[in-house]
Design a protein around this motif. Sequence first.
Motif, PDB file in Angstrom:
ATOM      1  N   UNK A   6     -16.861   3.367   2.127  1.00 14.38           N
ATOM      2  CA  UNK A   6     -16.671   2.036   1.549  1.00 14.38           C
ATOM      3  C   UNK A   6     -15.389   2.020   0.714  1.00 14.38           C
ATOM      4  N   UNK A   7     -15.202   3.066  -0.073  1.00 14.84           N
ATOM      5  CA  UNK A   7     -13.999   3.157  -0.909  1.00 14.84           C
ATOM      6  C   UNK A   7     -12.747   3.260  -0.042  1.00 14.84           C
ATOM      7  N   UNK A   8     -12.818   4.091   0.985  1.00 14.09           N
ATOM      8  CA  UNK A   8     -11.666   4.214   1.891  1.00 14.09           C
ATOM      9  C   UNK A   8     -11.312   2.845   2.486  1.00 14.09           C
ATOM     10  N   UNK A   9     -12.336   2.103   2.885  1.00 18.94           N
ATOM     11  CA  UNK A   9     -12.100   0.785   3.478  1.00 18.94           C
ATOM     12  C   UNK A   9     -11.445  -0.178   2.513  1.00 18.94           C
ATOM     13  N   UNK A  10     -11.805  -0.091   1.245  1.00 24.77           N
ATOM     14  CA  UNK A  10     -11.206  -0.982   0.240  1.00 24.77           C
ATOM     15  C   UNK A  10      -9.773  -0.547  -0.066  1.00 24.77           C
ATOM     16  N   UNK A  11      -9.594   0.752  -0.237  1.00 19.19           N
ATOM     17  CA  UNK A  11      -8.254   1.254  -0.569  1.00 19.19           C
ATOM     18  C   UNK A  11      -7.274   1.053   0.592  1.00 19.19           C
ATOM     19  N   UNK A  14      -5.608  -2.200  -0.378  1.00 16.26           N
ATOM     20  CA  UNK A  14      -4.581  -1.953  -1.393  1.00 16.26           C
ATOM     21  C   UNK A  14      -5.031  -0.857  -2.350  1.00 16.26           C
ATOM     22  N   UNK A  15      -4.078  -0.175  -2.993  1.00 13.40           N
ATOM     23  CA  UNK A  15      -4.426   0.855  -3.974  1.00 13.40           C
ATOM     24  C   UNK A  15      -5.170   0.246  -5.160  1.00 13.40           C
ATOM     25  N   UNK A  16      -6.098   0.990  -5.701  1.00  7.07           N
ATOM     26  CA  UNK A  16      -6.883   0.515  -6.843  1.00  7.07           C
ATOM     27  C   UNK A  16      -7.230   1.695  -7.737  1.00  7.07           C
ATOM     28  N   UNK A  55      -3.784  10.058  -6.163  1.00  7.24           N
ATOM     29  CA  UNK A  55      -3.719   9.279  -7.395  1.00  7.24           C
ATOM     30  C   UNK A  55      -2.295   9.185  -7.910  1.00  7.24           C
ATOM     31  N   UNK A  56      -1.980   8.003  -8.458  1.00  9.83           N
ATOM     32  CA  UNK A  56      -0.743   7.874  -9.205  1.00  9.83           C
ATOM     33  C   UNK A  56      -1.127   7.515 -10.631  1.00  9.83           C
ATOM     34  N   UNK A  57      -0.699   8.324 -11.585  1.00  7.59           N
ATOM     35  CA  UNK A  57      -1.020   8.048 -12.986  1.00  7.59           C
ATOM     36  C   UNK A  57      -0.108   6.952 -13.512  1.00  7.59           C
ATOM     37  N   UNK A  69      -5.442   4.914  -7.096  1.00  3.89           N
ATOM     38  CA  UNK A  69      -5.608   5.702  -5.878  1.00  3.89           C
ATOM     39  C   UNK A  69      -5.149   4.935  -4.647  1.00  3.89           C
ATOM     40  N   UNK A  70      -4.464   5.644  -3.767  1.00  4.14           N
ATOM     41  CA  UNK A  70      -4.168   5.049  -2.451  1.00  4.14           C
ATOM     42  C   UNK A  70      -4.713   5.964  -1.368  1.00  4.14           C
ATOM     43  N   UNK A  71      -4.966   5.372  -0.225  1.00  9.35           N
ATOM     44  CA  UNK A  71      -5.505   6.121   0.900  1.00  9.35           C
ATOM     45  C   UNK A  71      -4.386   6.948   1.529  1.00  9.35           C
ATOM     46  N   UNK A  72      -4.709   8.167   1.933  1.00  7.89           N
ATOM     47  CA  UNK A  72      -3.717   9.037   2.586  1.00  7.89           C
ATOM     48  C   UNK A  72      -3.879   8.928   4.102  1.00  7.89           C
TER      49      UNK A  72
END
Lengths: 208, 208
Positions: A6-11, A14-16, A55-57, A69-72
Amino acid sequence: MSLTHAILGVLDARPMNGYELGQFFDSSAGWVWSAPRSQIYPTLRRMEGGGLIEAERQVRGTKLERRVYSITEAGLAELRRWVAAPPDSASRRDPVLLQALFLDMVEPDVAAKIFEHVIGEQEAVISRWEQHAQRLLDKDTPLIRERLGRRSPAEHDTIVAIKAHVFEGGAAMAKARAEWAAAGLRLVRQEQAAQKIGSPGCGADADE
Amino acid sequence: MSLTHAILGVLDARPMNGYELGQFFDSSAGWVWSAPRSQIYPTLRRMEGGGLIEAERQVRGTKLERRVYSITEAGLAELRRWVAAPPDSASRRDPVLLQALFLDMVEPDVAAKIFEHVIGEQEAVISRWEQHAQRLLDKDTPLIRERLGRRSPAEHDTIVAIKAHVFEGGAAMAKARAEWAAAGLRLVRQEQAAQKIGSPGCGADADE
DNA sequence: TACACCATGTAAGTGGTTACATGATTGA
DNA sequence: TCAATCATGTAACCACTTACATGGTGTA
């Protein structure tokens, strides 16, 4: 591990950061899947460890850090693999059906109240799912816009048609449930009527 | 704690030991609720501790002991209390809907296979639920006979009508799901056709 | 004597819920 | 300055799953 997907699908839209994901899962858009933040944060860390997301801080103000977080590529591959795999038919337990199974143990009017409760509940659910389906068809949710922005315009109608179909499906299931409860209500009302006629001894008993 | 109540409901029909409960939950009759034995035995112990059920030790042969549990007055009261209470509307997560939500990410023929899989699965489920509903209406399952034996004949038709209604409900939900999947299949087939026409460059593109 | 079935469990792990803890930032 | 919101977590617990452990009984 549906939450991961579910998280992968959302990311993929867009990154969140974790907080935003939590908000999303709380909203009607997240009606298909949800999770409290206490589950989201550790899951994100695990997914990051597995290379599915990165992750990008970012820093707001001077100290408040957030991890966006963005999907790789690996995450995208895993999402696609999971989507294409046949769904495993886990035994779907249904607490409401279980409860209804023993409704012969209580007075008909109590049983009627239970069915009425289910009907009311499902009606609210139906309108929520249907509203969201329509919003998707109108390409009018925050996330779908971002999602479409990353896809070629030729695909847009297909994408929203599929996503809307899922929410229409949720509405359809709720409708089936509401209709089942309505039939149950008729059943116990009949019983109630039969009891009233039978009890004051005004004759015409059924089976004796 | 639905398992507790499922067990109470079964033991209300007749006393059973853990092994028999396990068999029952494995059978189609236990389709509404199920549990592996590793969950059943500790639950029975806990329920005994709570006074909801009581055990009678029986010995087969010389050593093989079995604990046959019957429902107590307190158990019956708890079962009735739970049945009469409004069901709590826990968020019903649906892994299949979640998966379908991302079906736009894969080729239409892969999406079609997923929907076909769901249809086939649900059709098997429908016939199982319906068969059991019919067997209940015919008063023709091992448990319903025992259950009816403890109730006055005047109640029999009502009891089986309610129980059968639950299984008809299971079938109805499965039907709704199968129909949803069938509609999904039509959706992706359309897409497939559009792709075939569109790709060899034979003109007539939709939105440009 | 071997195999299917009867019978009761323990242990480790997963997915999810509820409650708690901590602190920064923004705007009224 | 106070409240709402942003932000990230930990801890304990619960229901359920999967795998493993142990041994008795009936019958072919």
